[in-house]
Design a protein around this motif. Sequence first.
Motif, PDB file in Angstrom:
ATOM      1  N   LYS A   1       6.158 -11.484  -4.471  1.00 45.21           N
ATOM      2  CA  LYS A   1       5.077 -11.703  -3.506  1.00 45.21           C
ATOM      3  C   LYS A   1       5.010 -10.488  -2.587  1.00 45.21           C
ATOM      4  O   LYS A   1       6.028  -9.846  -2.300  1.00 45.21           O
ATOM      5  CB  LYS A   1       5.326 -12.977  -2.691  1.00 45.21           C
ATOM      6  CG  LYS A   1       6.553 -12.897  -1.777  1.00 45.21           C
ATOM      7  CD  LYS A   1       6.648 -14.080  -0.826  1.00 45.21           C
ATOM      8  CE  LYS A   1       7.812 -13.864   0.154  1.00 45.21           C
ATOM      9  NZ  LYS A   1       7.936 -14.971   1.112  1.00 45.21           N
ATOM     10  N   PHE A   2       3.805 -10.163  -2.152  1.00 41.20           N
ATOM     11  CA  PHE A   2       3.633  -9.091  -1.179  1.00 41.20           C
ATOM     12  C   PHE A   2       3.481  -9.723   0.189  1.00 41.20           C
ATOM     13  O   PHE A   2       2.597 -10.553   0.409  1.00 41.20           O
ATOM     14  CB  PHE A   2       2.405  -8.245  -1.513  1.00 41.20           C
ATOM     15  CG  PHE A   2       2.122  -7.186  -0.490  1.00 41.20           C
ATOM     16  CD1 PHE A   2       2.949  -6.079  -0.378  1.00 41.20           C
ATOM     17  CD2 PHE A   2       1.033  -7.302   0.380  1.00 41.20           C
ATOM     18  CE1 PHE A   2       2.706  -5.099   0.579  1.00 41.20           C
ATOM     19  CE2 PHE A   2       0.782  -6.324   1.330  1.00 41.20           C
ATOM     20  CZ  PHE A   2       1.619  -5.227   1.427  1.00 41.20           C
ATOM     21  N   ASN A   3       4.361  -9.349   1.107  1.00 39.44           N
ATOM     22  CA  ASN A   3       4.351  -9.916   2.448  1.00 39.44           C
ATOM     23  C   ASN A   3       3.689  -8.921   3.403  1.00 39.44           C
ATOM     24  O   ASN A   3       4.314  -7.951   3.840  1.00 39.44           O
ATOM     25  CB  ASN A   3       5.789 -10.229   2.895  1.00 39.44           C
ATOM     26  CG  ASN A   3       5.821 -11.026   4.191  1.00 39.44           C
ATOM     27  OD1 ASN A   3       4.856 -11.018   4.959  1.00 39.44           O
ATOM     28  ND2 ASN A   3       6.928 -11.709   4.423  1.00 39.44           N
ATOM     29  N   ASN A   4       2.430  -9.172   3.709  1.00 35.23           N
ATOM     30  CA  ASN A   4       1.679  -8.239   4.561  1.00 35.23           C
ATOM     31  C   ASN A   4       2.243  -8.179   5.977  1.00 35.23           C
ATOM     32  O   ASN A   4       2.144  -7.154   6.656  1.00 35.23           O
ATOM     33  CB  ASN A   4       0.204  -8.655   4.598  1.00 35.23           C
ATOM     34  CG  ASN A   4      -0.666  -7.549   5.144  1.00 35.23           C
ATOM     35  OD1 ASN A   4      -0.584  -6.408   4.698  1.00 35.23           O
ATOM     36  ND2 ASN A   4      -1.501  -7.864   6.139  1.00 35.23           N
ATOM     37  N   ASN A   5       2.868  -9.247   6.416  1.00 36.19           N
ATOM     38  CA  ASN A   5       3.410  -9.288   7.782  1.00 36.19           C
ATOM     39  C   ASN A   5       4.570  -8.316   7.968  1.00 36.19           C
ATOM     40  O   ASN A   5       4.839  -7.878   9.092  1.00 36.19           O
ATOM     41  CB  ASN A   5       3.881 -10.705   8.121  1.00 36.19           C
ATOM     42  CG  ASN A   5       2.726 -11.679   8.232  1.00 36.19           C
ATOM     43  OD1 ASN A   5       1.620 -11.281   8.597  1.00 36.19           O
ATOM     44  ND2 ASN A   5       2.968 -12.947   7.897  1.00 36.19           N
ATOM     45  N   THR A   6       5.282  -8.023   6.886  1.00 42.57           N
ATOM     46  CA  THR A   6       6.429  -7.101   7.013  1.00 42.57           C
ATOM     47  C   THR A   6       6.102  -5.718   6.461  1.00 42.57           C
ATOM     48  O   THR A   6       6.977  -4.857   6.381  1.00 42.57           O
ATOM     49  CB  THR A   6       7.662  -7.668   6.265  1.00 42.57           C
ATOM     50  OG1 THR A   6       7.349  -7.810   4.885  1.00 42.57           O
ATOM     51  CG2 THR A   6       8.079  -9.007   6.847  1.00 42.57           C
ATOM     52  N   HIS A   7       4.825  -5.500   6.061  1.00 42.79           N
ATOM     53  CA  HIS A   7       4.425  -4.201   5.499  1.00 42.79           C
ATOM     54  C   HIS A   7       4.000  -3.237   6.599  1.00 42.79           C
ATOM     55  O   HIS A   7       3.302  -3.614   7.555  1.00 42.79           O
ATOM     56  CB  HIS A   7       3.267  -4.390   4.507  1.00 42.79           C
ATOM     57  CG  HIS A   7       2.763  -3.094   3.944  1.00 42.79           C
ATOM     58  ND1 HIS A   7       3.525  -2.292   3.118  1.00 42.79           N
ATOM     59  CD2 HIS A   7       1.570  -2.459   4.109  1.00 42.79           C
ATOM     60  CE1 HIS A   7       2.812  -1.224   2.789  1.00 42.79           C
ATOM     61  NE2 HIS A   7       1.622  -1.297   3.378  1.00 42.79           N
ATOM     62  N   ASP A   8       4.418  -1.997   6.468  1.00 45.87           N
ATOM     63  CA  ASP A   8       4.051  -0.927   7.402  1.00 45.87           C
ATOM     64  C   ASP A   8       2.680  -0.382   6.995  1.00 45.87           C
ATOM     65  O   ASP A   8       2.548   0.269   5.963  1.00 45.87           O
ATOM     66  CB  ASP A   8       5.123   0.168   7.347  1.00 45.87           C
ATOM     67  CG  ASP A   8       4.875   1.281   8.349  1.00 45.87           C
ATOM     68  OD1 ASP A   8       3.716   1.469   8.754  1.00 45.87           O
ATOM     69  OD2 ASP A   8       5.849   1.977   8.704  1.00 45.87           O
ATOM     70  N   ASN A   9       1.664  -0.669   7.806  1.00 42.21           N
ATOM     71  CA  ASN A   9       0.298  -0.237   7.488  1.00 42.21           C
ATOM     72  C   ASN A   9      -0.050   1.137   8.061  1.00 42.21           C
ATOM     73  O   ASN A   9      -1.219   1.533   8.040  1.00 42.21           O
ATOM     74  CB  ASN A   9      -0.715  -1.271   7.994  1.00 42.21           C
ATOM     75  CG  ASN A   9      -0.874  -2.429   7.006  1.00 42.21           C
ATOM     76  OD1 ASN A   9      -1.248  -2.213   5.858  1.00 42.21           O
ATOM     77  ND2 ASN A   9      -0.563  -3.636   7.458  1.00 42.21           N
ATOM     78  N   GLY A  10       0.949   1.849   8.538  1.00 40.28           N
ATOM     79  CA  GLY A  10       0.674   3.165   9.116  1.00 40.28           C
ATOM     80  C   GLY A  10       0.448   4.243   8.058  1.00 40.28           C
ATOM     81  O   GLY A  10       0.661   4.041   6.869  1.00 40.28           O
ATOM     82  N   THR A  11       0.002   5.399   8.492  1.00 44.69           N
ATOM     83  CA  THR A  11      -0.244   6.545   7.608  1.00 44.69           C
ATOM     84  C   THR A  11       1.098   7.136   7.154  1.00 44.69           C
ATOM     85  O   THR A  11       2.023   7.251   7.955  1.00 44.69           O
ATOM     86  CB  THR A  11      -1.080   7.611   8.342  1.00 44.69           C
ATOM     87  OG1 THR A  11      -2.320   7.032   8.738  1.00 44.69           O
ATOM     88  CG2 THR A  11      -1.343   8.806   7.453  1.00 44.69           C
ATOM     89  N   LYS A  12       1.162   7.471   5.864  1.00 47.43           N
ATOM     90  CA  LYS A  12       2.383   8.086   5.318  1.00 47.43           C
ATOM     91  C   LYS A  12       2.024   9.384   4.608  1.00 47.43           C
ATOM     92  O   LYS A  12       0.956   9.484   3.992  1.00 47.43           O
ATOM     93  CB  LYS A  12       3.072   7.161   4.291  1.00 47.43           C
ATOM     94  CG  LYS A  12       3.532   5.810   4.854  1.00 47.43           C
ATOM     95  CD  LYS A  12       2.717   4.692   4.259  1.00 47.43           C
ATOM     96  CE  LYS A  12       3.111   3.348   4.847  1.00 47.43           C
ATOM     97  NZ  LYS A  12       1.979   2.377   4.731  1.00 47.43           N
ATOM     98  N   THR A  13       2.939  10.350   4.674  1.00 45.96           N
ATOM     99  CA  THR A  13       2.787  11.611   3.934  1.00 45.96           C
ATOM    100  C   THR A  13       3.856  11.653   2.859  1.00 45.96           C
ATOM    101  O   THR A  13       5.052  11.644   3.159  1.00 45.96           O
ATOM    102  CB  THR A  13       2.921  12.824   4.866  1.00 45.96           C
ATOM    103  OG1 THR A  13       1.891  12.764   5.861  1.00 45.96           O
ATOM    104  CG2 THR A  13       2.787  14.120   4.077  1.00 45.96           C
ATOM    105  N   PHE A  14       3.403  11.696   1.591  1.00 50.17           N
ATOM    106  CA  PHE A  14       4.338  11.628   0.465  1.00 50.17           C
ATOM    107  C   PHE A  14       3.980  12.673  -0.584  1.00 50.17           C
ATOM    108  O   PHE A  14       2.832  12.721  -1.049  1.00 50.17           O
ATOM    109  CB  PHE A  14       4.295  10.226  -0.148  1.00 50.17           C
ATOM    110  CG  PHE A  14       5.184  10.069  -1.360  1.00 50.17           C
ATOM    111  CD1 PHE A  14       6.571  10.063  -1.227  1.00 50.17           C
ATOM    112  CD2 PHE A  14       4.640   9.950  -2.636  1.00 50.17           C
ATOM    113  CE1 PHE A  14       7.389   9.932  -2.347  1.00 50.17           C
ATOM    114  CE2 PHE A  14       5.447   9.817  -3.754  1.00 50.17           C
ATOM    115  CZ  PHE A  14       6.829   9.802  -3.609  1.00 50.17           C
ATOM    116  N   LEU A  15       4.950  13.509  -0.923  1.00 49.68           N
ATOM    117  CA  LEU A  15       4.770  14.608  -1.894  1.00 49.68           C
ATOM    118  C   LEU A  15       3.501  15.417  -1.591  1.00 49.68           C
ATOM    119  O   LEU A  15       2.722  15.773  -2.481  1.00 49.68           O
ATOM    120  CB  LEU A  15       4.713  14.064  -3.327  1.00 49.68           C
ATOM    121  CG  LEU A  15       6.020  13.474  -3.888  1.00 49.68           C
ATOM    122  CD1 LEU A  15       5.820  12.997  -5.328  1.00 49.68           C
ATOM    123  CD2 LEU A  15       7.174  14.480  -3.835  1.00 49.68           C
ATOM    124  N   GLY A  16       3.314  15.674  -0.287  1.00 46.06           N
ATOM    125  CA  GLY A  16       2.212  16.543   0.146  1.00 46.06           C
ATOM    126  C   GLY A  16       0.877  15.857   0.315  1.00 46.06           C
ATOM    127  O   GLY A  16      -0.116  16.499   0.666  1.00 46.06           O
TER     128      GLY A  16
END
Length: 462
Positions: A207-222
């Motif tokens: 299950k995907f738990n939206n309450n514990t998911h970080d919805n912020g911006t991420k920078t990954f592999l450029g």
Amino acid sequence: MNNAKQIKHLYARAGFGIRFEDLHDKQNWSVKKGVRKLLQASERVEQLNAVTENIDLRPKPYRDQTEEERRIINLDRNRQERALNDAWIKQMSNTEAQLREKMTLFWHNHFACNVGNSYYQQELNNIQRANALGNFKTMLLQVSQTPAMLQFLNNQQNQKNRPNENFARELMELFTLGRGHYTEQDVKESARAFTGWAYSGKDGTYKFNNNTHDNGTKTFLGKTANYCGEDILNIITDNKQTATYICTKLYRYFVNEVPDDARVAQMADVFYKANYEIKPLLEHFFSAEWFYEDKNIGNLVKSPVEFLVGLNRQFYIDYQNPDVLMQFQRALGQVLFRPPNVAGWPGGRSWIDSSSLMYRMKIPSTILNAGLIDFTGKATPEDEAYLASQRKQQLNVVNRVKATANWDKFLKDIPAKTTHQEIAQFMLEPTLNKAAIDEVTKPGDLKTIVIQVVSTPEYQLC
């Protein structure tokens, strides 16, 4: 054209070896036909169904269980673990879908996972089996969302403001890119993307738990965006280094422990252009001339499971006591579903040391002849006493191992007028050396010669 050598090599690598009767039927096949037939035989997916109850879903919390309830649960766990192990060994030993099971064994070690829940282990194994010849990207996503992997790599504890980096790190280091192709910051950022990936404690489903998911911006592999876990997997597989990493491992598993960079690059091109479809990649290198070069024949050490399964298939062995097979696995250093760590078994030459080699060389006579050594010639009185003790020991071995080989079927499969030397060359992948030729050409009954051959160091190679 007689292609016996190539077909034998193909089945040693793409399966668990070939029997006399099968080689006799297939020796005039072209290599391409052999590859096609192996793939056709592996189209059907035979899922394991040895474990039907998820013990972790019993409602009573651990702290409220009595000692007796805990004891019963532990007994059930052990019973399930043995049943699952036995079911997979039997499937590998009996199936016509050899290539699918050989690839499932590869993915089992690639996505190494060790949790005490056999129901989850079986689910993970069946996902690897279903996708073993399918699409790597599909398998990667499905494996990453299994309760077994989420539990093993602590993603249950990966939540916003308290990220756990374990899964994100192993995903890149061991499952896709390989060490040196990402930064520590990439690990941190991707861990944030995988927050909220969890499984339900009530029914064991993802299950995907939206309450514990970080919805912020991420920078990954450029690249920068509000990524979730699926996005991270897509970015990783868009990177061709993932294809190169997987192909390097496949080359070491199927071809040679020492990767050939040019061959691996060819394989990676095929894999990447096929959008990570596994079947075209296997067809590519199993059909390549270089796969059948002498330097790539009889040069790999069989894993303990390959060794045991190969014996089972060759001699039609039936175990009345499946626990013995787990004991063999423990002694040889590879218990299915129990890899030593997330990196899996290192494989290759590490399978063999002085003690494990001696143990391996004793196993065939233990199984096939109850450990009894045949003595030819007239016995002296001293020998008679020794032989009597050996016969008593043999009875003990029979009672303990409880395994029977179908010698009648094995011997019937050998074509008439086959010499002892030809039998030995068939049973072994490396070319026979003079010492081996001298040994097998001595007078003796066929059964004794065969047991001698499978008790050699050369039989440990494929």
